[in-house]
Motif scaffolding. Sequence first.
Motif, PDB file in Angstrom:
ATOM      1  N   ARG A  33       0.857  -1.191   0.000  1.00 42.71           N
ATOM      2  CA  ARG A  33       0.000   0.000   0.000  1.00 42.71           C
ATOM      3  C   ARG A  33       0.892   1.239   0.000  1.00 42.71           C
ATOM      4  NH1 ARG A  33      -2.722  -2.864   4.758  1.00 42.71           N
ATOM      5  NH2 ARG A  33      -4.435  -4.025   3.813  1.00 42.71           N
ATOM      6  N   GLU A  34       0.448   2.281  -0.686  1.00 46.86           N
ATOM      7  CA  GLU A  34       1.255   3.502  -0.752  1.00 46.86           C
ATOM      8  C   GLU A  34       1.504   4.044   0.654  1.00 46.86           C
ATOM      9  OE1 GLU A  34      -0.871   6.050  -3.444  1.00 46.86           O
ATOM     10  OE2 GLU A  34      -0.244   4.899  -5.197  1.00 46.86           O
ATOM     11  N   GLY A  35       2.789   4.292   0.947  1.00 48.63           N
ATOM     12  CA  GLY A  35       3.154   4.864   2.248  1.00 48.63           C
ATOM     13  C   GLY A  35       3.120   3.878   3.398  1.00 48.63           C
ATOM     14  N   SER A  36       3.039   2.569   3.100  1.00 48.86           N
ATOM     15  CA  SER A  36       2.982   1.560   4.168  1.00 48.86           C
ATOM     16  C   SER A  36       4.011   0.465   3.924  1.00 48.86           C
ATOM     17  CB  SER A  36       1.579   0.933   4.202  1.00 48.86           C
ATOM     18  OG  SER A  36       1.571  -0.234   5.006  1.00 48.86           O
ATOM     19  N   ASN A  37       4.530  -0.092   5.018  1.00 53.84           N
ATOM     20  CA  ASN A  37       5.486  -1.210   4.915  1.00 53.84           C
ATOM     21  C   ASN A  37       4.846  -2.548   5.287  1.00 53.84           C
ATOM     22  OD1 ASN A  37       7.515   0.529   4.182  1.00 53.84           O
ATOM     23  ND2 ASN A  37       8.231   0.854   6.276  1.00 53.84           N
TER      24      ASN A  37
ATOM     25  N   PHE B  60      -4.952  -7.957   0.938  1.00 55.84           N
ATOM     26  CA  PHE B  60      -5.036  -7.551   2.349  1.00 55.84           C
ATOM     27  C   PHE B  60      -3.758  -7.964   3.066  1.00 55.84           C
ATOM     28  CE2 PHE B  60      -7.448 -11.370   1.323  1.00 55.84           C
ATOM     29  CZ  PHE B  60      -6.896 -12.331   2.139  1.00 55.84           C
ATOM     30  N   GLY B  61      -3.607  -7.525   4.302  1.00 56.51           N
ATOM     31  CA  GLY B  61      -2.377  -7.778   5.050  1.00 56.51           C
ATOM     32  C   GLY B  61      -2.239  -9.224   5.510  1.00 56.51           C
ATOM     33  N   VAL B  62      -1.003  -9.666   5.650  1.00 60.47           N
ATOM     34  CA  VAL B  62      -0.729 -11.003   6.198  1.00 60.47           C
ATOM     35  C   VAL B  62      -1.295 -11.044   7.621  1.00 60.47           C
ATOM     36  CG1 VAL B  62       1.090 -12.612   6.915  1.00 60.47           C
ATOM     37  CG2 VAL B  62       1.340 -11.337   4.775  1.00 60.47           C
TER      38      VAL B  62
ATOM     39  N   ASP C 120      -6.518   0.397  -6.753  1.00 65.27           N
ATOM     40  CA  ASP C 120      -7.430   0.997  -5.779  1.00 65.27           C
ATOM     41  C   ASP C 120      -6.837   2.305  -5.255  1.00 65.27           C
ATOM     42  OD1 ASP C 120      -5.493   0.339  -3.873  1.00 65.27           O
ATOM     43  OD2 ASP C 120      -6.803  -0.944  -2.679  1.00 65.27           O
ATOM     44  N   ALA C 121      -7.510   2.908  -4.279  1.00 67.29           N
ATOM     45  CA  ALA C 121      -7.080   4.214  -3.764  1.00 67.29           C
ATOM     46  C   ALA C 121      -5.711   4.156  -3.093  1.00 67.29           C
ATOM     47  CB  ALA C 121      -8.125   4.734  -2.784  1.00 67.29           C
ATOM     48  N   GLN C 122      -5.299   2.951  -2.665  1.00 63.01           N
ATOM     49  CA  GLN C 122      -3.993   2.806  -1.986  1.00 63.01           C
ATOM     50  C   GLN C 122      -2.891   2.336  -2.931  1.00 63.01           C
ATOM     51  OE1 GLN C 122      -5.787   0.172   1.027  1.00 63.01           O
ATOM     52  NE2 GLN C 122      -5.097   1.634   2.565  1.00 63.01           N
ATOM     53  N   GLY C 123      -3.200   2.345  -4.233  1.00 60.87           N
ATOM     54  CA  GLY C 123      -2.185   1.985  -5.228  1.00 60.87           C
ATOM     55  C   GLY C 123      -2.007   0.499  -5.444  1.00 60.87           C
ATOM     56  N   LEU C 124      -2.975  -0.306  -4.958  1.00 60.55           N
ATOM     57  CA  LEU C 124      -2.870  -1.767  -5.119  1.00 60.55           C
ATOM     58  C   LEU C 124      -3.621  -2.223  -6.369  1.00 60.55           C
ATOM     59  CD1 LEU C 124      -3.397  -3.018  -1.453  1.00 60.55           C
ATOM     60  CD2 LEU C 124      -1.242  -2.763  -2.696  1.00 60.55           C
TER      61      LEU C 124
END
Length: 491
Positions: free
Chosen positions: A146-150, A413-415, A451-455
Amino acid sequence: MTDLTSLTIAEAREGLTNKSFTARELTDAHLAAIEAARVLNAYVLETPDRAREMADAADKQIGKGEGGPLAGIPLGIKDLFATRDIRTTACSKILGNFVPPYESTVTSQLWRDGAILLGKLNNDEFAMGSSNETSCFGPVVNPWRREGSNTHLVPGGSSGGSASAVAALLCMGATATDTGGSIRQPAAFTATVGVKPTYGRCSRWGIVAFASSLDQAGPIARTVRDSAILMRSMAGHDPKDTTSVNIGVPDYEAAIGKSVKGMKIGIPKEYRLDGMPAEIEKLWSDGAAWLKAAGAELVEVSLPHTKYALPAYYIVAPAEASSNLARYDGVRYGLRVPGRSIGEMYENSRADGFGDEVRRRVMIGTYVLSAGYYDAYYLRAQKVRTLIKKDFEDCFAKGVNAILTPATPSAAFGVGEKGGADPVEMYLNDIFTVTVNMAGLPGIAVPAGKDAQGLPLGLQLIGRTFDEETLFSLGEVIEQAAGHFTPPRWW
């Protein structure tokens, strides 16, 4: 020179023919990429020595002008496909260090055509999962963030290792299997192209079985053209598989770029779910508009039994799994945990060897097949399956060439984010894909937006039986309109 790992199969094939680089150089570039990307956990076994040996053989063939259609192309193989003298575990502890003395039909056809084995790819244990978190080798990580997330995201399942490796440029293409969406859902989560062929189009011989009436092998690649190239080698009749259909394999690549003018594309109203995210709705509208602009005609269609597909699938698939997995008993091969009696040894081996999700599905399957519940559950689910198949047949009988739907209800989605307390939450990821398996139809997932988060998000096209060519033609229209997506490198 362009980074060799970023080439498509079609581009690499041309470069090898023109002697711009060798198969050995192409293979070494991918082996280096795999080494640098182990954080993704896409491969469960790397085979560099075998890869270099196969690359040298391919270079000799190409040099003589005798190279096959995949000569020198490095591929990853899902760990569900038996590879002769190379460990095959289905990513389950119960298979231990099983080394098959035989080769699956699909992989033998890839090697026949000159492809190169880079290694075995991670998958959900026995292909049971929608996120690639059930593997005994640990979860696969999606190269997208996701943009801006690790936060580590799942690549989808069960063919998560295949999708992650293709998206991260760790192989030029990969084999995968699809029982309820296990090729198309990971493809949608990673901006790759995934093809689930018609049931019977590719041989199941030598592939570890999950649900025999639903499983089908297919490719995951970076472009629609690449997936068509791989499909041609993977498909074909196999007398060793009684469900394999004896019809000719067309030149799928020839379908790329064919006009779609006048084709009827069905838009099923039942796929408009309550609470569907606006971005999925928009993606679907965009896809329809692109196909219309290319000359296709859009028609609303009805598939009335769609709402029963998911519950029916989660009765049929576990029932077949409980039957198929009965052979893993700690006696013949794989893990054996001793006990005071043979019964206890069976119990100990299966309890220790199978993970939670596999045990859950085996128990569901055993329950629905038991004497008191067979008619109430399994028989009824099979009747529903017949109705789902008839819905599609009625639709195609009215002249519809293909059906357009979303591939997944959301982006990756996240692990560890889903299914912990409620397994059904994870099962709902298959909502748009299971109908295709229940009806035995072909389907393709093509990247169509973000999507909005770049995924990445994908669209699905469903075709008539043995009409994968139409799907390749339509898929390419979406691909050309949407463009290509590559994850920004962070590993």
